[in-house]
Design an enzyme around this catalytic site. Structure first.
Site: not given
Ligand SMILES: Cc1cc2nc3c(=O)[nH]c(=O)nc-3n(C[C@H](O)[C@H](O)[C@H](O)COP(=O)(O)OP(=O)(O)OC[C@H]3O[C@@H](n4cnc5c(N)ncnc54)[C@H](O)[C@@H]3O)c2cc1C
Length: 605
Positions: A447, A440-442
């Protein structure tokens, strides 16, 4: 049952001795962060997390969250009471701005607390953790009215926040968002759509939940350029600040998932819910990125925090469990077998974990200092420099920190042999909880692309050049030192590998962008390895100086600093050489990666 003790000694070492927070005393907020105050915060936060949150981690995993028939969600037993204690102690307010009720202390201390909370109980930490990101977005882009209405209560953790990006058809590619926002005569918007996977989307910890939601206004471009950000409270707020009617947002279901069972992951249905635009129309993604960047740093910390907790338990087990004899002859001849810590392969796993967790703690807290300097450094130039480095480091903290965090948790499970696979010991929970941090969060693939596709080239490569200069200068300055020299030389070599990989991208990614995509993961890891190398050089330098002074607090401190030097050497010998192998993988390019036709992936009957 696993245990957790906050690593207060190592944290004090990084904060007081490596970062030397006291030397920033003339910056706003830092003046109150005296060494005594820092020690008090570290020790008290550590105590709270070890004694209150850690004992709830197992129960949170076993009970999980429950969605009730009326759509409300009940958190695991003990979470509500612990959250009340957390709120009353003000742990969520440490580095929040004073004008909104925070304590205005350095983010470095906020990050310390985040690590302890997350090691103790990752699922619990996500409830206040996401709120910090939502506050950052409202402070950067919200109107003064929105800030006054929501921010003080969110900072006080009377209300909690969420971020709503994901929809069934739209994960990484936010251009696919379908949630609509229809303008209303009173200046608000009617928000309609379905968001999935929303962490802390519904719960019983606070009466109010403030959702930050991405949606499209009528006629907006059908891409990421057409997304706007809205604040949508679960309960409408009256003019006097009291809570009024329930808004049109409800929890349709909660996900049954691999880990972080104590955190509710919700499907949220928006049915003409009242929302208000945050910032400018169609500029929602930029606003959400403020929240996402804060959250990415938090997720990097989560990944490594599981490694730390797993490491502590693996060390205890390796000292206790007896199997076989040391290769060099019985270590404890009076016993029937030696503790498994005598075996070099077990040591290898423990040393890998020690070198990673201590190195990454220094990295994450240096990242936190960059957050502080971005806002508070004395000159515009210093603020810009910190901002540039932070932008470069954010995907590495998230991507490298969580890849290695998960790998470390798995290795610590391995130290337990078969017992690591059995629920009773709790090691498999660390592995399951750590796994989400890579997603999650990309995802970490995203990243890596953020680092290589955007950050490397930004401003003509100014950030990466500044990083190269920093590492190059610190390594060169230490090369002639008898103790630090071997580490500095290996660091310089790894830096050369990174520079060569960067050059290879410059020469080969323009004509074939697949070369960038196929090598980005490796590059992110090279950069993580080099950055931790810099951290180990800094830590070794401090340890060497302290030992030369005779150690600070007697024998136990001598042992602490001596262990730092040994671990720095281990890092130099066992981590830094990987940069070369990764560079060679990267330079193999994308040809064999992309050569097969898609049909070749299908399994023949
Ligand atoms: C427990 C949990 C909690 C979550 N919490 C939240 C939350 O609070 N709020 C929220 O909005 N979302 C949340 N999410 C959603 C999460 O952020 C997404 O799952 C994640 O961003 C990936 O999206 P996806 O699952 O749709 O995968 P996809 O986007 O479908 O990706 C699938 C795979 O393809 C790769 N991929 C996709 N596009 C590219 C590309 N352009 N280049 C290279 N590789 C690519 C990905 O790296 C991945 O490996 C949560 C998810 C989970 C499981």
């Amino acid at each position: 049952m696993p245990t957790y003790t906050a690593p207060t000694r190592d944290t004090r070492f990084v904060v007081n001795e490596v970062l030397d927070l006291a030397s920033y005393g003339d910056l706003p907020g830092f003046e109150s962060a005296t060494p005594d105050m820092i020690d008090t915060v570290i020790n008290e936060a550590g105590k709270f997390c070890s004694e209150v949150l850690a004992p709830l981690n197992r129960a949170g995993d076993e009970h999980g969250c429950t969605r009730n028939d009326d759509g409300s969600v009940t958190t695991p037993p003990g979470f509500k009471e612990a959250f009340q204690q957390f709120r009353e102690a003000g742990w969520g307010t440490i580095s929040a701005p004073e004008e909104f009720g925070g304590q205005g202390m350095p983010h470095v201390l906020g990050f310390v607390i985040e690590e302890f909370i997350s090691s103790a109980n990752q699922a619990f930490g996500m409830y206040p953790g996401l709120t910090n990101g939502a506050v950052s977005a409202l402070l950067a882009k919200g109107s003064p009215e929105q800030q006054a209405k929501y921010v003080p209560k969110m900072i006080a953790n009377e209300w909690l926040g969420t971020m709503n990006l994901t929809e069934p058809q739209c994960g990484t590619d936010l251009g696919l968002i379908r949630t609509r926002a229809e303008p209303q005569a009173d200046g608000s918007y009617a928000i309609t759509g379905t968001k999935i996977f929303i962490s802390a989307g519904e719960h019983d910890l606070t009466e109010q939940i403030v959702h930050l939601v991405l949606a499209k206004t009528p006629g907006a471009p059908d891409s990421t350029k057409g997304i706007s950000l809205f604040v949508v409270p679960k309960v409408l707020v009256n003019d006097d600040g009291s809570l009024g009617e329930r808004n049109g947002v409800s929890c349709g279901s909660i996900e049954h998932k691999m880990g972080i069972h104590g955190n509710s992951t919700c499907v949220l249905n928006y049915d003409e819910a009242k929302g208000w635009m945050v910032g400018e129309e169609n500029k929602g993604l930029a606003a959400m990125f403020i929240m996402m960047n804060a959250a990415r740093l938090g997720v990097g910390i989560q990944g490594f925090s599981q490694a730390e907790a797993a490491y502590q338990n693996a060390v205890a087990y390796a000292l206790d469990r007896r199997q076989g004899r040391a290769l060099t002859g019985p270590a404890e001849p009076d016993e029937k077998a030696d503790p498994i810590i005598v075996h070099p392969d077990v040591r290898r796993m423990l040393m890998d974990a020690k070198a990673f967790t201590e190195g990454f703690r220094a990295f994450a807290l240096w990242g936190a200092l960059l957050v502080d300097l971005t806002h508070k450094a004395a000159s515009e130039e210093e603020r810009a420099e910190a901002d540039m480095l932070l932008g470069l480091m954010t995907p590495v903290i998230k991507g490298y920190g969580t890849d290695k965090g998960f790998e470390t948790a798995v290795n610590m499970q391995q130290v337990f042999g078969g017992h690591g696979y059995i629920k009773e010991w709790g090691m498999e929970q660390f592995v399951r909880d750590a796994r989400i941090t890579q997603i999650y969060e990309g995802t970490n693939g995203i990243q890596a692309m953020d680092l290589c596709g955007r950050k490397l080239a930004q401003n003509g490569g100014a950030a990466i050049q500044a990083f190269f200069k920093l590492v190059g200068e610190e390594a060169a300055a230490a090369k002639d030192d008898e103790t630090l020299g071997p580490l500095a030389e290996r660091l310089e070599k790894a830096l050369n590998e990174q520079q060569a990989a960067t050059m290879w991208f410059m020469q080969n990614a323009m004509q074939n962008p697949n070369n960038l995509g196929a090598g980005a993961h490796h590059y992110m890891h090279i950069m993580g390895i080099v950055t931790l190398g810099l951290m180990w050089l800094r830590m070794a330098k401090v340890a060497q100086a302290r030992l030369a002074e005779g150690g600070e607090g007697g024998e136990s401190d001598r042992a602490f600093y001596e262990a730092k030097l040994v671990t720095a050497r281990y890092y130099a010998e066992r981590f830094l050489p990987d940069a070369g192998a990764l560079r060679r993988k990267l330079e193999a390019g994308s040809e064999s990666v992309m050569a097969l036709g898609e049909e070749a992936f299908a399994t023949a009957a």
